[in-house]
Design an enzyme around this catalytic site. Structure first.
Site, PDB file in Angstrom:
ATOM      1  N   SER A   1     -12.165   2.926  -2.048  1.00 12.20           N
ATOM      2  CA  SER A   1     -12.450   3.570  -3.149  1.00 12.20           C
ATOM      3  C   SER A   1     -13.646   4.251  -3.423  1.00 12.20           C
ATOM      4  O   SER A   1     -14.350   4.494  -4.563  1.00 12.20           O
ATOM      5  CB  SER A   1     -12.203   2.839  -4.514  1.00 12.20           C
ATOM      6  OG  SER A   1     -10.934   2.305  -4.419  1.00 12.20           O
TER       7      SER A   1
ATOM      8  N   GLN B   1       0.761  -1.219   0.077  1.00  9.56           N
ATOM      9  CA  GLN B   1       0.086  -0.068   0.014  1.00  9.56           C
ATOM     10  C   GLN B   1       0.864   1.315   0.009  1.00  9.56           C
ATOM     11  O   GLN B   1       1.597   1.435   1.019  1.00  9.56           O
ATOM     12  CB  GLN B   1      -0.845  -0.195   1.119  1.00  9.56           C
ATOM     13  CG  GLN B   1      -1.791  -1.395   1.391  1.00  9.56           C
ATOM     14  CD  GLN B   1      -2.798  -1.613   0.401  1.00  9.56           C
ATOM     15  OE1 GLN B   1      -3.668  -0.637   0.334  1.00  9.56           O
ATOM     16  NE2 GLN B   1      -2.751  -2.482  -0.465  1.00  9.56           N
TER      17      GLN B   1
ATOM     18  N   GLY C   1     -11.900   2.790   4.620  1.00 12.14           N
ATOM     19  CA  GLY C   1     -11.166   2.102   3.610  1.00 12.14           C
ATOM     20  C   GLY C   1     -10.092   2.719   2.598  1.00 12.14           C
ATOM     21  O   GLY C   1     -10.276   4.167   2.474  1.00 12.14           O
ATOM     22  N   HIS C   2      -9.161   2.311   2.271  1.00  9.63           N
ATOM     23  CA  HIS C   2      -8.069   2.710   1.274  1.00  9.63           C
ATOM     24  C   HIS C   2      -8.713   3.571   0.044  1.00  9.63           C
ATOM     25  O   HIS C   2      -9.642   2.993  -0.508  1.00  9.63           O
ATOM     26  CB  HIS C   2      -7.042   1.839   0.921  1.00  9.63           C
ATOM     27  CG  HIS C   2      -7.385   0.595   0.553  1.00  9.63           C
ATOM     28  ND1 HIS C   2      -6.652  -0.321   0.105  1.00  9.63           N
ATOM     29  CD2 HIS C   2      -8.723  -0.028  -0.044  1.00  9.63           C
ATOM     30  CE1 HIS C   2      -7.034  -1.344  -0.565  1.00  9.63           C
ATOM     31  NE2 HIS C   2      -8.565  -1.110  -0.653  1.00  9.63           N
ATOM     32  N   ASN C   3      -8.190   4.670  -0.162  1.00 13.98           N
ATOM     33  CA  ASN C   3      -8.646   5.405  -1.535  1.00 13.98           C
ATOM     34  C   ASN C   3      -9.726   5.997  -1.257  1.00 13.98           C
ATOM     35  O   ASN C   3     -10.299   6.325  -2.394  1.00 13.98           O
ATOM     36  CB  ASN C   3      -8.348   4.470  -2.882  1.00 13.98           C
ATOM     37  CG  ASN C   3      -7.073   4.247  -3.059  1.00 13.98           C
ATOM     38  OD1 ASN C   3      -6.445   3.190  -2.505  1.00 13.98           O
ATOM     39  ND2 ASN C   3      -6.306   5.159  -3.575  1.00 13.98           N
TER      40      ASN C   3
END
Lengths: 354, 354, 354
Positions: B261, B200, B241-243
């Site tokens: 995302s 990541q 969460g990521h992004n």
């Protein structure tokens, strides 16, 4: 600074370059983030519309999407699987800092602690009596490794992890900040109007390659052990109850909650906030949708949704049908009225008035 | 000890005093808690019944509720909006301790760290290589600021916050105990029967005025960044969460979970335990009820409930209809029987027996 | 190593031994974990099938299940309630380490702190100005006790607990790692397009015998206090909103979330991920199923499920009926068609064709 050349990326991933093969990039990014020295990622049809406005200097494109890019003049690398093609780039760019081996002078190392070679122990870490740390493992700042706990080789505890006494972790584990492993399970007997605590005398045993997310909690067994199999990955803020048995290569997204004495077999996948009531078995390779929660044994290979969880297709059929329910109630009311009218007409010997 | 006079409270809030304007109080409290030297708060009709038994020495009353208090002889301040009128009192009473600037002698400051003027760094804090702390920011005990992380001016990290490397926070941020920002996102590829971690390599970038609750986790981008806009407030135990891209002035109540995302536009409001599946957009100003969870794009200004989330009014209509469902099934069974009887009667040339 | 003799176990629990009364065991474990020197637990019919393959050297058996074990030759202790019979064994085996009283030399003790006799303060703990620690209380490594906070006697704070300033805990409390108590509640007023923080000036007051799980968060009152009654037990990862009043002997399983200003009366039981919207009362002795979430006052003694929560039996009736809903829609469509056909036939003076 790491620099990649398009020709090399294509070679490593079995892809091909369209445009200048010697073009240099310093990384890969989503289209909306990518700069002129980066590859913009074109891996999903949802993002095709972002290509035109992206400032990306080059593109990493799934072969299945290349036809959408005919008018784009940027150099590109075309591959079957862009996510797989990215992996070597990402591994080269991984920002997780490396630390030199050694024990920080502020760490508290109690007696009987065994520390393997090439171990790194960060500032203010506390290793209690009899703890064992395997070769090459990194213990972050402020971690507490309880009495008699054992960590295998090449592990990484990020800062602020707490292992309660006697916790046992395999090799190659990763624990994120705030993970609490080996916590007392929630067990009481109700006596004389109050709850009396049942001492929790078991342990947590986690296999090799386990990853435990930030602020996730794993309770130890009341009697016997709570187990996490090899390669199992737990996301953040998850609760694992006492005496749960989780198999190998299970993945759970964030905020899942597993009640006590549940058995989760190998390769189960659980979406975010999914859960399980206790004392049941979720069969091998089953999938729970986000928030899916079974209340009885789940056969291997099931795909479930809802609470109590049902087969996902059936659940979605019911969900769609629910949207028609207010209308259905009106229809039934009308049918009752019309049937009554027809009956009355038949009894009267008349044809009903339309 | 801070003391307020009713006359001053009324002046500051554009209200008026009924009774002794020189009456002194030392604070404001809910009716059931207030003592004889405090204002009891009468801001909501639900609490009118508590007025009589309250020990409050005076009352702070919404103008719309004053007619309920005719028989009460206590001095009172009557204002349009009691909550707004309370703000200056509460700001004067705020128990968040102030700390003198300075770096505690036990703090670990690695090389290349930049610390602005008037910064306070608490005991056992660890500022890793290259971290930057803006003017007037307070770093609580045991906080870990990872390599290259940057915090703007006038921020406040309560004890036990961890910022992973390269996290970027704006000015005037508040992070509560146990917040973990910049954690590895949950990304793996499945290869040869096991999950291989996708490094990541992105970051978290948070704007000005952001508040992050206790034990909340924000994952960094896999590639590209996770973003929190200006003025956004996250309650406790939330997973981001990521992004994910979160806009400006978004508020999320406790235990929300946002998959990777997701785009959440400005002014979205989410109730407790609400969630979102990934790769979708929740439009500007939308509201999710507690536990509301969309699975596809949400138009701006929507109000949603349930999972998969529907318009809240429709959801509640369906919910009410569900209560009639067992009865509806009986009605349909009876209709089928009665229709069959009527048909048989018609075929036999008879009128049916009632 | 602790060793128990079957005869003594039977005497202490009012049970009887079948087989060698002098047989020694070193503990008790679930059947699948028990070794040849342990009692295997036979307390639940679900586990009868595991008896045969268990390596347990002896058995601890519920009297109601003894008839299933006729062919088993192992010595056994037969008791009415095996869980109660286990308690003295578990208390003897409790792995929670005892610590010698004393303040670790690395602990930071600010001025005006009062520490009772026989207190233990672990490495890197920080006791801020004016904190009070009662006799016999143990403060784990890295705990932070905020300014003016007070802990009663015989308490146990596991490592990494944070008490915000002015938090008040009774006697015999247990707080697990990562518990955050007295955190700012989530209160803002919306002014000029942005959220302005409402200072949270209340406190948390917890009674005697309270247990708070790992990574659980309890917000302090905005004005007035958040209260936890005597004997109340909170599991891990729970959110308690500001100004909540929780009575005595309440139990909440993991990941529950309580909105602000909720009143939860004595002896309420809440399953995992259950929740409550704010400003309501959950009556004495009520039970919420996992994820059960009321949105209005709950009468004492209720048993609720779902969101918005309904009586559990009614909820399960509706759940079962939902499974029939897609079929019901088809039935109603057919009824409409058949009624129309019958009416047409009656109007035409014909009997309908079957």
């Amino acid at each position: 600074m790491t620099v990649f050349v398009l020709r090399e990326i294509a070679q490593a991933s079995g892809g091909r370059v369209v445009g200048d093969p010697e073009r240099r990039v310093r990384g890969v990014a989503p289209l909306r983030d990518a700069g002129s020295d980066e590859l913009g990622l074109v891996a999903d049809p949802r993002y095709i519309r972002e290509v035109e406005d992206s400032r990306a200097g080059a593109l990493l494109v799934a072969a299945s999407l290349e036809s959408h890019l005919e008018s784009d003049s940027r150099p590109r690398v075309v591959v079957e699987d862009p996510h797989a093609a990215m992996l070597p780039l990402l591994e080269a760019l991984d920002p997780t800092p490396s630390y030199a081996p050694g024990v920080h002078p502020t760490a508290v190392i109690e007696r009987g602690v065994e520390i393997g070679p090439e171990v790194s122990v960060g500032p203010y870490a506390v290793l209690e009596e009899g703890a064992e740390i395997g070769a090459g493992t990194r213990i972050g700042a402020h971690c507490v490794v309880g009495r008699g706990a054992r960590i295998g080789e090449r592990g990484h505890l990020h800062p602020h992890v707490v292992l309660y006494p006697n916790t046992f972790l395999g090799d190659d584990v990763v624990l994120h900040s705030g993970a609490r492993v080996g916590v007392d399970g929630f067990g009481y007997v109700f006596e004389g109007g109050r709850y009396r605590k049942v001492p929790q005398v078991g342990r947590v045993k986690a296999g090799d390659g386990v990853e435990i997310g930030a602020n996730t909690v794993v309770d130890r067994g009341s009697i016997g052990d709570t187990r996490l199999g090899d390669g199992t990955k737990l996301d953040n803020l998850i609760q694992i109850g006492h005496n749960t048995r989780i198999g190998d290569h299970v993945v759970m997204a964030a905020q899942c909650g597993i009640s006590g004495s549940t058995t989760i077999e190998d390769y189960v996948q659980m979406g975010g906030q999914a859960a399980s009531t206790g004392h049941l078995t979720i069969g091998k390779g089953s999938r729970l949708s986000p928030r899916g929660t079974p209340i009885s044994d789940v056969p291997p290979g099931s795909t479930l949704m809802g609470y109590p969880a049902r087969d996902q297709k059936e659940h979605m059929r019911i969900y769609a049908a629910q949207g028609k329910l207010p209308d259905l109630i009106r229809k039934v009311r009308r049918l009752e009225r019309e049937l009554e009218e027809l009956r009355a007409a038949v009894q009267a010997g008349d044809a009903p008035r339309e």
